[in-house]
Scaffold this motif. Structure first.
Motif, PDB file in Angstrom:
ATOM      1  N   SER A 188      25.753 -47.263  -2.125  1.00 28.72           N
ATOM      2  CA  SER A 188      24.515 -46.968  -2.833  1.00 28.72           C
ATOM      3  C   SER A 188      23.920 -45.655  -2.338  1.00 28.72           C
ATOM      4  N   LEU A 189      23.143 -45.019  -3.188  1.00 31.08           N
ATOM      5  CA  LEU A 189      22.490 -43.754  -2.852  1.00 31.08           C
ATOM      6  C   LEU A 189      20.980 -43.910  -2.936  1.00 31.08           C
ATOM      7  N   LEU A 190      20.281 -43.010  -2.242  1.00 31.55           N
ATOM      8  CA  LEU A 190      18.823 -43.014  -2.295  1.00 31.55           C
ATOM      9  C   LEU A 190      18.284 -42.156  -3.435  1.00 31.55           C
ATOM     10  N   TRP A 191      19.158 -41.361  -4.055  1.00 32.41           N
ATOM     11  CA  TRP A 191      18.808 -40.560  -5.214  1.00 32.41           C
ATOM     12  C   TRP A 191      17.598 -39.685  -4.963  1.00 32.41           C
ATOM     13  N   PHE A 192      16.474 -39.950  -5.609  1.00 37.71           N
ATOM     14  CA  PHE A 192      15.287 -39.100  -5.482  1.00 37.71           C
ATOM     15  C   PHE A 192      14.639 -39.173  -4.099  1.00 37.71           C
ATOM     16  N   GLN A 193      15.022 -40.122  -3.284  1.00 38.17           N
ATOM     17  CA  GLN A 193      14.394 -40.300  -1.980  1.00 38.17           C
ATOM     18  C   GLN A 193      15.179 -39.678  -0.835  1.00 38.17           C
ATOM     19  N   ASP A 194      16.244 -38.960  -1.162  1.00 31.31           N
ATOM     20  CA  ASP A 194      17.077 -38.323  -0.142  1.00 31.31           C
ATOM     21  C   ASP A 194      17.107 -36.818  -0.404  1.00 31.31           C
ATOM     22  N   GLU A 195      16.930 -36.027   0.645  1.00 31.38           N
ATOM     23  CA  GLU A 195      16.928 -34.572   0.490  1.00 31.38           C
ATOM     24  C   GLU A 195      18.257 -34.054  -0.053  1.00 31.38           C
ATOM     25  N   ALA A 196      19.349 -34.725   0.304  1.00 37.51           N
ATOM     26  CA  ALA A 196      20.666 -34.248  -0.102  1.00 37.51           C
ATOM     27  C   ALA A 196      20.984 -34.549  -1.558  1.00 37.51           C
ATOM     28  N   THR A 197      20.366 -35.571  -2.118  1.00 35.81           N
ATOM     29  CA  THR A 197      20.715 -35.995  -3.476  1.00 35.81           C
ATOM     30  C   THR A 197      19.597 -35.792  -4.490  1.00 35.81           C
ATOM     31  N   VAL A 198      18.432 -35.328  -4.063  1.00 33.36           N
ATOM     32  CA  VAL A 198      17.310 -35.260  -5.004  1.00 33.36           C
ATOM     33  C   VAL A 198      17.562 -34.222  -6.096  1.00 33.36           C
ATOM     34  N   ILE A 199      18.060 -33.039  -5.747  1.00 34.60           N
ATOM     35  CA  ILE A 199      18.323 -32.020  -6.772  1.00 34.60           C
ATOM     36  C   ILE A 199      19.480 -32.433  -7.678  1.00 34.60           C
ATOM     37  N   PRO A 200      20.625 -32.906  -7.133  1.00 35.55           N
ATOM     38  CA  PRO A 200      21.658 -33.426  -8.036  1.00 35.55           C
ATOM     39  C   PRO A 200      21.160 -34.544  -8.944  1.00 35.55           C
ATOM     40  N   SER A 201      20.228 -35.358  -8.461  1.00 34.30           N
ATOM     41  CA  SER A 201      19.663 -36.414  -9.308  1.00 34.30           C
ATOM     42  C   SER A 201      18.885 -35.820 -10.473  1.00 34.30           C
ATOM     43  N   PHE A 202      18.125 -34.783 -10.199  1.00 26.96           N
ATOM     44  CA  PHE A 202      17.391 -34.107 -11.275  1.00 26.96           C
ATOM     45  C   PHE A 202      18.356 -33.433 -12.249  1.00 26.96           C
ATOM     46  N   VAL A 203      19.465 -32.926 -11.740  1.00 30.59           N
ATOM     47  CA  VAL A 203      20.460 -32.294 -12.615  1.00 30.59           C
ATOM     48  C   VAL A 203      21.061 -33.332 -13.555  1.00 30.59           C
ATOM     49  N   ILE A 204      21.425 -34.497 -13.004  1.00 28.70           N
ATOM     50  CA  ILE A 204      21.946 -35.579 -13.851  1.00 28.70           C
ATOM     51  C   ILE A 204      20.914 -35.973 -14.896  1.00 28.70           C
ATOM     52  N   MET A 205      19.679 -36.047 -14.471  1.00 27.91           N
ATOM     53  CA  MET A 205      18.590 -36.410 -15.383  1.00 27.91           C
ATOM     54  C   MET A 205      18.446 -35.375 -16.500  1.00 27.91           C
ATOM     55  N   SER A 206      18.664 -34.097 -16.180  1.00 26.73           N
ATOM     56  CA  SER A 206      18.506 -33.042 -17.191  1.00 26.73           C
ATOM     57  C   SER A 206      19.521 -33.169 -18.312  1.00 26.73           C
TER      58      SER A 206
END
Length: 222
Positions: free
Chosen positions: A75-93
């Motif tokens: 599992s990932l923290l997505w928006f709550q992790d510094e490493a994955t927050v920008i990739p999460s926004f990219v997926i969202m875009s």
């Protein structure tokens, strides 16, 4: 962080929307329904989309981690992790691919079928037709989606404001969000106005650079 987001999101949006347009340009049943389904997300308000993706990427209750667990992936923290927050926004875009997809679809439908027929008579395969006919003929649409995509990505704001407020640890404090905070949270209106002008100059310079480069890459039939 804004540049990181732009570099990731714009190429993915271009490729994804082009692939969708190619699929939706085929003659299949319920084609109008599929086109409507893929375009509808673009007319939904940004706040509603942000709240939806906030639930999807919820570390405890979100469907994204549920799917990862089914696939036996961590599992990932997505928006709550510094490493994955920008990739999460990219997926969202990628939710908004319907807008550039419509532009590509209109451009694809404007290609004269005689070009493909002539290429087929010469024994050309599908990749040759795509590389030497489709891409040059839709190059103005590629330029349009590229320019508007860069402009829109540099101005990303709602997602960061609604979901993370710039966190965690300022990892998603996009430029416009930083500008907004300076103006309306810290009341540094002069500083915020300077930031706005800097953003304008950056976007203008990039737009001019893309237009200049397009002179040798974009084919205009006229």
């Amino acid at each position: 962080m804004t540049v990181y987001y732009v570099v990731l999101s714009v190429p993915l949006a271009l490729v994804g929307s082009l692939l969708l347009a190619l699929l939706l340009n085929q003659r299949v049943r319920f084609l109008g329904l599929f086109r409507t389904i893929y375009y509808m997300p673009t007319v939904i308000a940004g706040v509603a989309i942000s709240l939806l993706w906030q639930w999807i990427f919820n570390p405890d209750l979100g469907i994204a981690n549920y799917i990862l667990n089914i696939l036996h992936l961590p599992s990932l923290l997505w928006f709550q992790d510094e490493a994955t927050v920008i990739p999460s926004f990219v997926i969202m875009s990628l939710w908004g691919l319907g807008g550039p997809m419509i532009v590509f679809l209109a451009s694809l439908q404007g290609i004269p079928p005689e070009l493909y027929e002539a290429a087929a008579l010469d024994g050309s395969n599908g990749w040759y037709k795509f590389r030497y006919i489709t891409i040059p003929m839709i190059s103005p649409a590629i330029l349009l989606n590229l320019v508007t995509g860069v402009i829109g990505a540099f101005q990303v704001f709602v997602q960061g404001y609604v979901i993370t407020q710039g966190g965690p640890n300022f990892a998603s404090e996009f430029y416009v969000l930083y500008l907004f905070n300076n103006a309306f949270q810290y009341f540094k209106f002069g500083y915020a106005a300077s930031q706005a002008w800097i953003l304008f100059v950056i976007i203008l310079a990039l737009t001019i650079a893309l237009l200049q480069a397009s002179r040798r890459l974009v084919y205009y039939e006229a």
